[in-house]
Write a protein that holds these residues in place. Structure first.
Motif, PDB file in Angstrom:
ATOM      1  N   LEU A 159      31.560  41.976  57.829  1.00 30.87           N
ATOM      2  CA  LEU A 159      32.797  42.206  57.075  1.00 30.87           C
ATOM      3  C   LEU A 159      33.816  43.011  57.867  1.00 30.87           C
ATOM      4  O   LEU A 159      35.006  42.966  57.565  1.00 30.87           O
ATOM      5  N   ALA A 160      33.339  43.747  58.866  1.00 30.83           N
ATOM      6  CA  ALA A 160      34.262  44.536  59.685  1.00 30.83           C
ATOM      7  C   ALA A 160      35.293  43.653  60.373  1.00 30.83           C
ATOM      8  O   ALA A 160      36.411  44.099  60.680  1.00 30.83           O
ATOM      9  N   GLU A 161      34.925  42.381  60.595  1.00 30.68           N
ATOM     10  CA  GLU A 161      35.858  41.449  61.225  1.00 30.68           C
ATOM     11  C   GLU A 161      37.102  41.253  60.362  1.00 30.68           C
ATOM     12  O   GLU A 161      38.180  40.952  60.888  1.00 30.68           O
ATOM     13  N   ARG A 162      36.964  41.409  59.082  1.00 25.69           N
ATOM     14  CA  ARG A 162      38.083  41.156  58.177  1.00 25.69           C
ATOM     15  C   ARG A 162      39.064  42.333  58.126  1.00 25.69           C
ATOM     16  O   ARG A 162      40.224  42.165  57.752  1.00 25.69           O
ATOM     17  N   ASP A 163      38.572  43.528  58.429  1.00 20.99           N
ATOM     18  CA  ASP A 163      39.420  44.715  58.448  1.00 20.99           C
ATOM     19  C   ASP A 163      40.191  44.893  57.136  1.00 20.99           C
ATOM     20  O   ASP A 163      41.402  45.136  57.130  1.00 20.99           O
ATOM     21  N   TRP A 164      39.473  44.771  56.024  1.00 18.38           N
ATOM     22  CA  TRP A 164      40.102  44.937  54.718  1.00 18.38           C
ATOM     23  C   TRP A 164      40.153  46.419  54.356  1.00 18.38           C
ATOM     24  O   TRP A 164      39.116  47.090  54.315  1.00 18.38           O
ATOM     25  N   PRO A 165      41.320  46.963  54.087  1.00 22.15           N
ATOM     26  CA  PRO A 165      41.422  48.371  53.678  1.00 22.15           C
ATOM     27  C   PRO A 165      40.573  48.645  52.435  1.00 22.15           C
ATOM     28  O   PRO A 165      40.599  47.886  51.462  1.00 22.15           O
ATOM     29  N   GLY A 166      39.799  49.720  52.488  1.00 20.24           N
ATOM     30  CA  GLY A 166      39.003  50.135  51.342  1.00 20.24           C
ATOM     31  C   GLY A 166      37.622  49.514  51.270  1.00 20.24           C
ATOM     32  O   GLY A 166      36.801  49.958  50.462  1.00 20.24           O
TER      33      GLY A 166
END
Length: 322
Positions: free
Chosen positions: A197-204
Motif C-alpha cells: 500500500l505504500a506504493e499508493r502514498d495515500w495520506p492517512g
C-alpha cells in the motif's frame, strides 16, 4: 468406523482460521499432505492442532474415514483417487461453501447443485440465499472463534482494519475506499501484502504488515474504531475478532455485515460520506466508542462462540455418520 462421539474426519487445510475452529472439537482430523505441499496437500503447515494429524496422500487408502469435509470441488476427485472411496456414495461427505457466489450475485450455480447426496454447508445465511444450490441439501453453520477476550483500549485516535492482499483483491475488499476514508481519519491496515500500500502514498493510510495474533489483537485493539471495507466477501473473521475484542465497528453495508453489526455496535452504510462521518464520530468521542464496542462484543459472544460452532458441527457429523 470410529466410535460414536469421536469420528475420523478427512479435511483439507484450506482456510486456516476456519480450520482452527473445526479442529478444536473432540474428533480425529486427518489432514492430507503431499510431497509438493501444494494446495492439495498442505498438511498442518506447522500449526499446533493436537486433535489433527497429517496423513500422506498415498496412505489415505489405509485410513478409516467416517466423514469427508470438502471445501473445493476438486476435492471430490482427490478423495476418490487418494482413498478409493466416492464422496457421498462410499463415504459420507459434506461440502463447506466459504464464499459468496461469483461472478454473479444471484445467478451463480453452485458446483454441487446437481447432487443430492452431499449437503452444502454455507457459512452465512446470505451465501445460502444468493447461491443457486439446485437440488443439493443446504444448511448454515455460522462461524465460531475462540474468544480472544475484551482487549479494547482505544487509546490511539485512529481506525484499524485487516485486509489480506489489498492490491490484488482491490474493489472486492474495498481497498479503493481507504483513500477517501483515510483523508478523514488515520487508518492503520494489517494483513498479508499490506506493505504494498505504500506504493499508493495515500495520506492517512498506514500499512502495518502481517502480524500474528495475539500481538495483532493487542495492536488493533489500541485503535479507536474498526473499519470493515469489504464489498463482496463472505463474513470476514477479522470483523468478528474485532467485535470480540470490544471494538466499535464502521462497515460497508454488503453481504452479511448488516446482519451481524447491530445498530448499537456501530454504523453500517453504503454511503462513503456516512462511513467517513461515523469514523470521525468514534475517533473524536472515546466514550461513545467504548459503549458501541461493548455492544459489539456482547453480540459476538452471543452469536459466534466457538462452543456453539462445535455443537452445530457435532450435530451435523452425527447425522451424516448414522
Amino acid at each position: 468406523m470410529s466410535s460414536v462421539g469421536q469420528r475420523a474426519l478427512l479435511a483439507w487445510h484450506v482456510h486456516g482460521s476456519w480450520m482452527q475452529a473445526l479442529v478444536a472439537g473432540e474428533h480425529r482430523y486427518l489432514i492430507p499432505v503431499n510431497a509438493a505441499k501444494d494446495a492439495d496437500g498442505r498438511g498442518l503447515l506447522g500449526r499446533d492442532w493436537p486433535q489433527a494429524r497429517e496423513v500422506d496422500a498415498d496412505r489415505l487408502r489405509d485410513e478409516d474415514i467416517d466423514l469427508v469435509i470438502l471445501q473445493r470441488p476438486e476435492e471430490i476427485e482427490l478423495t476418490e483417487r487418494w482413498t478409493g472411496r466416492r464422496p457421498g456414495v462410499d463415504v459420507p461427505a459434506v461440502f463447506v461453501e466459504h464464499n459468496a457466489p461469483r461472478p454473479l450475485a444471484v445467478d451463480s450455480v453452485h458446483p454441487l447443485a446437481e447432487r443430492s447426496d452431499i449437503p452444502v454447508v454455507h457459512v452465512t445465511d446470505f451465501n445460502r440465499l444468493m447461491w443457486d444450490n439446485g437440488k443439493a441439501p443446504t444448511m448454515v453453520i455460522d462461524h465460531g472463534i475462540a474468544d480472544p477476550g475484551m482487549r479494547y483500549r482505544g487509546d490511539i485516535a485512529a481506525a484499524a482494519t485487516m485486509i489480506n492482499e489489498p492490491l490484488r483483491r482491490w474493489r472486492t475488499v474495498g481497498t479503493d475506499l481507504l483513500a477517501p476514508l483515510g483523508a478523514r481519519v488515520p487508518i492503520d491496515v494489517w494483513g498479508i501484502g499490506t506493505p504494498a500500500l505504500a506504493e499508493r502514498d495515500w495520506p492517512g493510510v498506514h500499512a502495518q504488515g502481517d502480524v500474528p495474533g495475539p500481538q495483532l489483537w493487542q495492536d488493533v485493539a489500541r485503535r479507536r474504531v474498526f473499519l470493515h471495507t469489504a464489498r463482496w466477501t463472505s463474513l470476514g473473521l477479522s470483523l468478528l475478532e474485532a467485535m470480540f475484542l470490544g471494538m466499535p465497528v464502521v462497515a460497508v453495508a454488503s453481504t452479511m455485515a448488516p446482519l451481524v453489526v447491530p445498530a448499537e455496535a456501530g454504523v453500517v452504510s453504503a454511503d462513503v460520506e456516512t462511513l467517513a462521518s461515523a469514523l470521525e464520530g468514534f475517533v473524536s468521542d472515546p466514550s461513545a466508542a467504548r459503549a458501541a464496542g461493548k455492544a459489539a462484543r456482547d453480540f459476538a459472544v452471543a452469536h459466534f462462540s466457538l462452543d456453539r460452532f462445535l455443537r452445530d458441527w457435532d450435530r451435523l457429523i452425527d447425522d451424516c455418520c448414522r
